[in-house]
Design a protein around this motif. Structure first.
Motif, short mmCIF file in Angstrom:
data_model
loop_
_atom_site.label_atom_id
_atom_site.label_comp_id
_atom_site.label_asym_id
_atom_site.label_seq_id
_atom_site.Cartn_x
_atom_site.Cartn_y
_atom_site.Cartn_z
N ARG A 168 0.84 -1.20 0.00
CA ARG A 168 0.00 0.00 0.00
C ARG A 168 0.87 1.25 0.00
O ARG A 168 0.90 2.03 0.96
CB ARG A 168 -0.96 -0.02 1.17
N ALA A 169 1.61 1.39 -1.10
CA ALA A 169 2.38 2.61 -1.33
C ALA A 169 1.57 3.52 -2.24
O ALA A 169 0.87 3.06 -3.14
CB ALA A 169 3.72 2.28 -1.96
N TYR A 170 1.71 4.83 -2.01
CA TYR A 170 0.94 5.82 -2.77
C TYR A 170 1.84 6.95 -3.21
O TYR A 170 2.78 7.35 -2.50
CB TYR A 170 -0.20 6.39 -1.91
N CYS A 171 1.54 7.48 -4.40
CA CYS A 171 2.23 8.69 -4.83
C CYS A 171 1.55 9.90 -4.20
O CYS A 171 0.44 9.81 -3.67
CB CYS A 171 2.23 8.80 -6.35
N ALA A 172 2.21 11.04 -4.28
CA ALA A 172 1.63 12.27 -3.75
C ALA A 172 0.85 13.03 -4.81
O ALA A 172 0.16 14.01 -4.49
CB ALA A 172 2.73 13.17 -3.19
N ALA A 173 0.95 12.58 -6.06
CA ALA A 173 0.20 13.20 -7.16
C ALA A 173 0.17 12.21 -8.32
O ALA A 173 1.23 11.72 -8.72
CB ALA A 173 0.84 14.51 -7.60
N PRO A 174 -1.00 11.94 -8.89
CA PRO A 174 -1.07 10.98 -10.00
C PRO A 174 -0.76 11.59 -11.35
O PRO A 174 -1.39 11.29 -12.36
CB PRO A 174 -2.53 10.49 -9.92
N THR A 175 0.20 12.49 -11.38
CA THR A 175 0.69 13.11 -12.60
C THR A 175 2.21 13.09 -12.58
O THR A 175 2.83 13.14 -11.52
CB THR A 175 0.17 14.55 -12.76
N ASP A 212 21.19 14.41 8.95
CA ASP A 212 20.18 15.31 9.51
C ASP A 212 19.14 15.63 8.43
O ASP A 212 19.48 16.10 7.33
CB ASP A 212 20.83 16.62 9.96
N PRO A 213 17.87 15.35 8.68
CA PRO A 213 16.86 15.57 7.65
C PRO A 213 16.65 17.05 7.39
O PRO A 213 16.57 17.85 8.34
CB PRO A 213 15.60 14.92 8.23
N PRO A 214 16.57 17.48 6.15
CA PRO A 214 16.28 18.89 5.86
C PRO A 214 14.95 19.32 6.45
O PRO A 214 14.03 18.51 6.59
CB PRO A 214 16.25 18.93 4.33
N GLU A 215 14.85 20.60 6.76
CA GLU A 215 13.68 21.09 7.48
C GLU A 215 12.41 21.04 6.63
O GLU A 215 11.30 21.05 7.18
CB GLU A 215 13.93 22.53 7.97
N TRP A 216 12.54 20.94 5.32
CA TRP A 216 11.34 20.97 4.48
C TRP A 216 10.64 19.61 4.36
O TRP A 216 9.55 19.52 3.83
CB TRP A 216 11.66 21.49 3.08
N LEU A 217 11.26 18.55 4.83
CA LEU A 217 10.68 17.22 4.66
C LEU A 217 9.33 17.11 5.38
O LEU A 217 9.18 17.57 6.51
CB LEU A 217 11.61 16.14 5.17
N GLN A 218 8.37 16.45 4.72
CA GLN A 218 7.03 16.29 5.27
C GLN A 218 6.66 14.83 5.51
O GLN A 218 5.58 14.54 6.02
CB GLN A 218 6.00 16.92 4.32
N GLY A 219 7.54 13.89 5.15
CA GLY A 219 7.24 12.48 5.28
C GLY A 219 7.78 11.89 6.57
O GLY A 219 8.25 12.59 7.47
N HIS A 220 7.71 10.56 6.64
CA HIS A 220 8.13 9.82 7.83
C HIS A 220 9.10 8.70 7.42
O HIS A 220 8.93 8.08 6.36
CB HIS A 220 6.93 9.18 8.54
N ILE A 278 10.21 8.33 1.33
CA ILE A 278 11.48 7.74 0.91
C ILE A 278 12.66 8.61 1.31
O ILE A 278 13.68 8.10 1.83
CB ILE A 278 11.45 7.48 -0.62
N PHE A 279 12.59 9.91 1.10
CA PHE A 279 13.68 10.82 1.45
C PHE A 279 14.00 10.73 2.95
O PHE A 279 15.17 10.49 3.32
CB PHE A 279 13.29 12.24 1.03
N PRO A 280 13.02 10.89 3.85
CA PRO A 280 13.36 10.77 5.28
C PRO A 280 13.85 9.38 5.66
O PRO A 280 14.65 9.24 6.60
CB PRO A 280 12.06 11.13 6.00
N LEU A 315 11.32 13.10 -4.73
CA LEU A 315 12.72 13.53 -4.71
C LEU A 315 12.99 14.72 -3.79
O LEU A 315 14.14 15.01 -3.48
CB LEU A 315 13.17 13.85 -6.14
N THR A 316 11.93 15.40 -3.34
CA THR A 316 12.12 16.49 -2.38
C THR A 316 11.50 16.17 -1.02
O THR A 316 11.69 16.92 -0.07
CB THR A 316 11.52 17.82 -2.88
N GLY A 317 10.74 15.07 -0.93
CA GLY A 317 10.16 14.68 0.34
C GLY A 317 9.05 15.57 0.84
O GLY A 317 8.85 15.71 2.05
N GLN A 318 8.28 16.15 -0.08
CA GLN A 318 7.20 17.05 0.32
C GLN A 318 6.12 17.04 -0.75
O GLN A 318 6.30 16.49 -1.84
CB GLN A 318 7.73 18.47 0.51
#
Length: 433
Positions: free
Chosen positions: A42-49, A277-285, A266-268, A58-61
């Motif tokens: 059950r993996a999902y993309c953040a946008a189906p485009t 150290d994870p960049p501050e912009w990351l939104q994933g887990h 994936i990025f985190p 690639l940016t984790g957000q």
């Protein structure tokens, strides 16, 4: 212990219609990778485009946070290439290389692939991505590497000359079993076989050079199949993706993980694995707690979005373990056919009256009892509490991520090329903006 190489392989428009997910789409190399590694059911993309999906991974957000609201080949571009994972990895001693498609910028509108910041661009010819990647691996770089291998397969146009007999093919779940839909799927299967052969060529280079044990292989795709109500759709047919990872423990063992994960995780995960150290912009887990057996879940909701594809079609979605909520922001009374790739399945649905079906402004689905997301429960009084909860989750996320859609219509950036939402095909002439 040396830092692992990271081989990131991505395909176009494959969803989960692949052998490792139980479909009759022969892919022995990908199947072997799954049986040796870890498959996320059950993996999902953040946008189906295409471009927004890759930008998110690639940016984790979210794509709108990354500034990637549409397609690179239509003039959209990532806001800050320094947020691309290769720059974080570079600070940890990695070299980076690209073979094939990257889809975050386009030389017709901006700088080409060199804008991303790869140390080496092996080739941007997606037809040669597998050979260029294998040659890079065989050269055994002195530094640990991040290697992006981007394949055009399984994007349309599908091949029509092949030996896949449509008489023995099952169409995708949303489609009736007809000669046209079977033929369309047979054509997809033929291209998926080519994809698998090319993936095998790259993986063979790891084995031949003895680098497999110290390489983390990540295979995924951007979104669902290029069929109606799949690609560019926020149902699971659009946002559900394959994700297979293989490497040293905990990325081994032939396991399947049922917890929900998002591409933005994936990025985190890599930061956690490499002690960066994870960049501050990351939104994933980080997914490491799942992989190490320390947790059953890392998230109770995932989000997905569409702003622009071939045409403007603003919509957002939230999915929990059981429910899916989708909200549209365009008040349309007919589907955006410009955002559906042409093909036999699309023609079959148009012949059956699909163009006259008005999309609902809001959609609520019980994915346990209705996994194909066909029975809209928005007006069901017994689901009022669930609907309120899902609306609140989506609203909160949009506020927390400063979604530009909160301000109303999102204007197209200067210079982009878009189709008319009232058109019939992405191949129609572009609008005058």
């Amino acid at each position: 212990m040396p830092k692992p190489n990271i081989l990131y392989i991505h395909s176009h428009d494959s969803g989960r219609y692949l052998q490792p997910y139980g479909h009759a789409v022969p892919m022995p190399n990908l199947q072997r990778l799954a049986e040796q590694g870890v498959l996320f059911r059950r993996a999902y993309c953040a946008a189906p485009t295409c471009s927004p999906s890759r930008a998110a991974l690639l940016t984790g957000q979210s794509p709108h946070s990354a500034g990637m609201l549409g397609l690179a080949n239509r003039g959209f571009v990532l806001r800050d290439f320094k947020q691309h994972i290769i720059h974080t990895l570079k600070s940890a001693g990695y070299t980076s290389a690209l073979a094939g498609i990257q889809h975050l910028t386009n030389a017709k509108y901006h700088r080409g692939a060199e804008a991303v910041g790869y140390d080496q661009i092996l080739t941007t010819d997606y037809g040669q991505a597998h050979t260029a990647a294998a040659d890079f691996i065989r050269a055994k770089p002195a530094k640990p590497f991040w290697l992006t291998v981007g394949f055009f397969e399984t994007h349309r146009e599908y091949p029509t000359a092949h030996d896949v007999n449509p008489a023995y093919v099952q169409p995708p779940a949303p489609f009736p079993d007809t000669p046209d839909t079977r033929q369309d799927m047979a054509n997809y299967i033929a291209m998926a076989r080519t994809l698998d052969e090319k993936i095998g060529h790259v993986l063979d280079a790891l084995d031949e050079t003895g680098q497999r044990e110290n390489t983390l292989v990540i295979y995924t795709t951007d979104h669902g199949l290029a069929f109606p109500d799949m690609k560019c759709s926020l149902t699971d047919h659009g946002i559900g993706v394959a994700l297979i990872m293989h490497g040293a423990a905990p990325f081994s063992g032939g396991r399947a993980i049922d917890a929900m994960v998002s591409h933005i995780d994936i990025f985190p995960t890599l930061c956690d694995l490499l002690d960066i150290d994870p960049p501050e912009w990351l939104q994933g887990h980080s997914m490491l707690p799942l992989l190490r057996g320390e947790a059953d879940n890392i998230r109770d909701e995932i989000f997905a979005e569409v702003s622009f594809h071939a045409a403007y079609e603003p919509k957002r979605a939230v999915r929990t373990e059981r429910y899916k909520f989708i909200r549209r922001y365009d008040q349309r009374e007919s589907p955006v056919l410009s955002n559906i790739d042409d093909g036999l399945a699309k023609s079959a649905w148009l012949d059956a009256g699909y163009a006259e079906r008005a999309p609902a402004p809001e959609q609520l689905y019980d994915t346990a009892l209705d996994p194909n997301e066909r029975v809209n429960l928005v007006d069901d009084p017994e689901q009022a509490a669930t609907l309120a909860d899902m609306r609140a989750r989506l609203d909160r996320w949009m506020r927390d991520t400063d979604d530009p859609l909160l301000q109303g219509h999102i204007p197209a950036p200067p210079g982009v090329e878009l189709n008319d939402p009232d058109g019939s095909s992405p191949r129609d002439p572009y609008m005058e903006l």
